[in-house]
Design a protein around this motif. Sequence first.
Motif, PDB file in Angstrom:
ATOM      1  N   LEU A  75      46.237 -31.365  52.064  1.00 16.36           N
ATOM      2  CA  LEU A  75      46.183 -32.149  53.300  1.00 16.36           C
ATOM      3  C   LEU A  75      47.508 -32.052  54.058  1.00 16.36           C
ATOM      4  O   LEU A  75      47.515 -31.878  55.285  1.00 16.36           O
ATOM      5  N   VAL A  76      48.625 -32.139  53.354  1.00 13.68           N
ATOM      6  CA  VAL A  76      49.941 -32.040  53.999  1.00 13.68           C
ATOM      7  C   VAL A  76      50.094 -30.681  54.678  1.00 13.68           C
ATOM      8  O   VAL A  76      50.580 -30.583  55.811  1.00 13.68           O
ATOM      9  N   LYS A  77      49.666 -29.610  53.989  1.00 16.44           N
ATOM     10  CA  LYS A  77      49.784 -28.261  54.567  1.00 16.44           C
ATOM     11  C   LYS A  77      48.927 -28.122  55.822  1.00 16.44           C
ATOM     12  O   LYS A  77      49.353 -27.507  56.811  1.00 16.44           O
ATOM     13  N   GLU A  78      47.721 -28.698  55.804  1.00 22.40           N
ATOM     14  CA  GLU A  78      46.845 -28.650  56.976  1.00 22.40           C
ATOM     15  C   GLU A  78      47.487 -29.371  58.165  1.00 22.40           C
ATOM     16  O   GLU A  78      47.437 -28.884  59.305  1.00 22.40           O
ATOM     17  N   LYS A 124      57.882 -26.773  45.403  1.00 23.23           N
ATOM     18  CA  LYS A 124      57.702 -27.484  44.136  1.00 23.23           C
ATOM     19  C   LYS A 124      56.537 -28.482  44.207  1.00 23.23           C
ATOM     20  O   LYS A 124      56.093 -28.987  43.173  1.00 23.23           O
ATOM     21  N   TYR A 125      56.053 -28.749  45.433  1.00 23.56           N
ATOM     22  CA  TYR A 125      54.913 -29.655  45.585  1.00 23.56           C
ATOM     23  C   TYR A 125      53.594 -28.895  45.725  1.00 23.56           C
ATOM     24  O   TYR A 125      52.579 -29.483  46.104  1.00 23.56           O
ATOM     25  N   ASP A 126      53.608 -27.597  45.437  1.00 21.36           N
ATOM     26  CA  ASP A 126      52.401 -26.792  45.590  1.00 21.36           C
ATOM     27  C   ASP A 126      51.371 -27.069  44.502  1.00 21.36           C
ATOM     28  O   ASP A 126      50.181 -26.808  44.689  1.00 21.36           O
ATOM     29  N   ASP A 127      51.803 -27.555  43.337  1.00 17.26           N
ATOM     30  CA  ASP A 127      50.857 -27.839  42.258  1.00 17.26           C
ATOM     31  C   ASP A 127      49.879 -28.921  42.702  1.00 17.26           C
ATOM     32  O   ASP A 127      50.264 -29.908  43.329  1.00 17.26           O
ATOM     33  N   ALA A 128      48.608 -28.694  42.347  1.00 23.62           N
ATOM     34  CA  ALA A 128      47.553 -29.612  42.788  1.00 23.62           C
ATOM     35  C   ALA A 128      47.830 -31.043  42.330  1.00 23.62           C
ATOM     36  O   ALA A 128      48.114 -31.290  41.153  1.00 23.62           O
ATOM     37  N   LEU A 129      47.759 -31.956  43.258  1.00 23.13           N
ATOM     38  CA  LEU A 129      47.966 -33.372  42.963  1.00 23.13           C
ATOM     39  C   LEU A 129      46.803 -34.143  43.584  1.00 23.13           C
ATOM     40  O   LEU A 129      46.714 -34.291  44.797  1.00 23.13           O
ATOM     41  N   MET A 130      45.900 -34.605  42.727  1.00 20.54           N
ATOM     42  CA  MET A 130      44.668 -35.242  43.187  1.00 20.54           C
ATOM     43  C   MET A 130      44.868 -36.740  43.419  1.00 20.54           C
ATOM     44  O   MET A 130      45.518 -37.426  42.635  1.00 20.54           O
ATOM     45  N   GLY A 151      63.186 -37.949  66.399  1.00 18.89           N
ATOM     46  CA  GLY A 151      64.115 -37.079  65.687  1.00 18.89           C
ATOM     47  C   GLY A 151      65.106 -36.435  66.638  1.00 18.89           C
ATOM     48  O   GLY A 151      65.095 -36.671  67.840  1.00 18.89           O
ATOM     49  N   LYS A 152      65.983 -35.626  66.086  1.00 14.46           N
ATOM     50  CA  LYS A 152      66.982 -34.958  66.918  1.00 14.46           C
ATOM     51  C   LYS A 152      66.686 -33.466  66.994  1.00 14.46           C
ATOM     52  O   LYS A 152      66.131 -32.872  66.059  1.00 14.46           O
ATOM     53  N   GLN A 153      67.031 -32.853  68.092  1.00 13.34           N
ATOM     54  CA  GLN A 153      66.825 -31.416  68.260  1.00 13.34           C
ATOM     55  C   GLN A 153      67.640 -30.660  67.216  1.00 13.34           C
ATOM     56  O   GLN A 153      68.805 -30.963  66.973  1.00 13.34           O
ATOM     57  N   GLY A 154      66.980 -29.686  66.604  1.00  5.29           N
ATOM     58  CA  GLY A 154      67.626 -28.920  65.546  1.00  5.29           C
ATOM     59  C   GLY A 154      67.555 -29.598  64.198  1.00  5.29           C
ATOM     60  O   GLY A 154      68.075 -29.078  63.206  1.00  5.29           O
ATOM     61  N   GLY A 155      66.904 -30.766  64.153  1.00  4.70           N
ATOM     62  CA  GLY A 155      66.781 -31.502  62.903  1.00  4.70           C
ATOM     63  C   GLY A 155      65.549 -31.086  62.117  1.00  4.70           C
ATOM     64  O   GLY A 155      64.956 -30.023  62.359  1.00  4.70           O
ATOM     65  N   SER A 156      65.153 -31.925  61.185  1.00  6.21           N
ATOM     66  CA  SER A 156      64.015 -31.581  60.333  1.00  6.21           C
ATOM     67  C   SER A 156      63.234 -32.839  59.956  1.00  6.21           C
ATOM     68  O   SER A 156      63.757 -33.955  59.989  1.00  6.21           O
ATOM     69  N   THR A 157      61.964 -32.621  59.612  1.00  4.40           N
ATOM     70  CA  THR A 157      61.097 -33.662  59.066  1.00  4.40           C
ATOM     71  C   THR A 157      60.500 -33.111  57.780  1.00  4.40           C
ATOM     72  O   THR A 157      59.884 -32.036  57.790  1.00  4.40           O
ATOM     73  N   SER A 158      60.686 -33.811  56.682  1.00  2.00           N
ATOM     74  CA  SER A 158      60.194 -33.320  55.392  1.00  2.00           C
ATOM     75  C   SER A 158      59.215 -34.311  54.778  1.00  2.00           C
ATOM     76  O   SER A 158      59.321 -35.530  55.000  1.00  2.00           O
ATOM     77  N   VAL A 159      58.276 -33.767  54.010  1.00  2.00           N
ATOM     78  CA  VAL A 159      57.311 -34.585  53.269  1.00  2.00           C
ATOM     79  C   VAL A 159      57.533 -34.333  51.785  1.00  2.00           C
ATOM     80  O   VAL A 159      57.629 -33.176  51.355  1.00  2.00           O
ATOM     81  N   SER A 160      57.622 -35.404  51.014  1.00  2.00           N
ATOM     82  CA  SER A 160      57.846 -35.300  49.572  1.00  2.00           C
ATOM     83  C   SER A 160      56.762 -36.068  48.832  1.00  2.00           C
ATOM     84  O   SER A 160      56.256 -37.086  49.328  1.00  2.00           O
ATOM     85  N   LEU A 161      56.410 -35.579  47.637  1.00  2.00           N
ATOM     86  CA  LEU A 161      55.404 -36.220  46.792  1.00  2.00           C
ATOM     87  C   LEU A 161      56.024 -36.566  45.451  1.00  2.00           C
ATOM     88  O   LEU A 161      56.732 -35.746  44.853  1.00  2.00           O
ATOM     89  N   PHE A 162      55.743 -37.772  44.974  1.00  2.00           N
ATOM     90  CA  PHE A 162      56.285 -38.209  43.688  1.00  2.00           C
ATOM     91  C   PHE A 162      55.148 -38.781  42.844  1.00  2.00           C
ATOM     92  O   PHE A 162      54.389 -39.636  43.311  1.00  2.00           O
ATOM     93  N   GLN A 198      49.840 -43.806  40.460  1.00  2.00           N
ATOM     94  CA  GLN A 198      49.880 -43.653  41.908  1.00  2.00           C
ATOM     95  C   GLN A 198      50.665 -42.407  42.295  1.00  2.00           C
ATOM     96  O   GLN A 198      51.364 -41.816  41.470  1.00  2.00           O
ATOM     97  N   VAL A 199      50.511 -42.021  43.546  1.00  2.00           N
ATOM     98  CA  VAL A 199      51.303 -40.943  44.131  1.00  2.00           C
ATOM     99  C   VAL A 199      52.055 -41.541  45.311  1.00  2.00           C
ATOM    100  O   VAL A 199      51.458 -42.200  46.167  1.00  2.00           O
ATOM    101  N   LEU A 200      53.349 -41.325  45.345  1.00  2.00           N
ATOM    102  CA  LEU A 200      54.176 -41.801  46.451  1.00  2.00           C
ATOM    103  C   LEU A 200      54.383 -40.657  47.439  1.00  2.00           C
ATOM    104  O   LEU A 200      54.866 -39.593  47.061  1.00  2.00           O
TER     105      LEU A 200
END
Length: 353
Positions: free
Chosen positions: A196-199, A220-226, A249-260, A265-267
């Motif tokens: 879903l994140v990749k889509e 490192k988040y490529d492993d399936a997490l249901m 955000g700022k120009q030249g910056g970044s937005t990242s998504v992380s899974l824990f 639960q999944v954070l």
Amino acid sequence: MKLSVLVFINALAVAITLSIVNYYFQHKWFDLVVTFTISFITSYVVFYYLIEKYVYSKIKLIYKLIHNLKLGRDLRDALGESTSTDPIGDVEQEVKAWAREKKTEIEQLRSQEKFRREFLSNISHEFKTPLFAIQGYIDAIVDDEFEDTEMAMKFLKKAERNVDRLSYLIKDLDEIAKLESGEIPINFTKFKINDLVKEIFEQMELKASQHQIKLIFKQKYDDALMVTADRDKICQVMINLIDNSLKYGKQGGSTSVSLFELHDQVLVEVTDDGSGINEKCLPRLFERFYRIDSHRSRDIGGSGLGLAIVKHIIEAHEQTINVRSTEGVGSTFGFTLQRVKQSPFQVIPALKS
């Protein structure tokens, strides 16, 4: 304290006092015993009658009244009459509990009244701004009598953008109302949160490039997490959070998504390196129409309801959402989802292969 014990203590005190007085004047032990016996029995009967009639019965009545009001008619009928042997102690506890409950209710009502006033003020302003703009553009076109067609088209396009803004506002308000009332069902399904994140990243890649912001989702988040959730609703949550990070955000910056992975639960965390949010603003960040910088927010666009919708969707999943931020460093929005635990029977073949 029970009634009989209370009466006994009072009668005993009176009897001892009268006996001591009698002995002081008569100096006869027999008279002391007789006086003690008669005064004790008499005092006990008199005190029992007086306390029962004028004190105990009234306290018991107050206790029953408070008890019945707290329980309500249905529960009271189910339980029947109170069989408490210590209504004096019980009424004290009931009154204290009732006072705490009423104090909490009053505080909640005051808070709701304050929220209602702010909400009406905000929604009035949100509707008034585009409506006045539309009215101004149309009046200018009518006054010009369409002589300047280029100007008329320009104003009509601006009026169209304000109509779209009103449409989004009404749509978001309607969605929040339905989420609160439970009219929008949560359709739980099992899906891979990674996919879903990749889509979503693919959908928002163009918008991110327009803001000159890089979207990051590490390998490192490529492993399936249901997870178990409403896929469409969580998609909306992710889009709102990422879109919010791109806007601020700022120009030249970044937005990242992380899974824990947590215990059950999944954070999911969405982090940006923008200007950040003042700590005092964080508790109100998910309120409807709340804007940290009103002028900048309206220039950027949006209904001001995105984060409120996010919060309602996550709470409808019986999960939690939080935010942490530091001015000049960035912000992180995190929410939890129910994790689908992998069966041990599925793990063993994987290990063998």
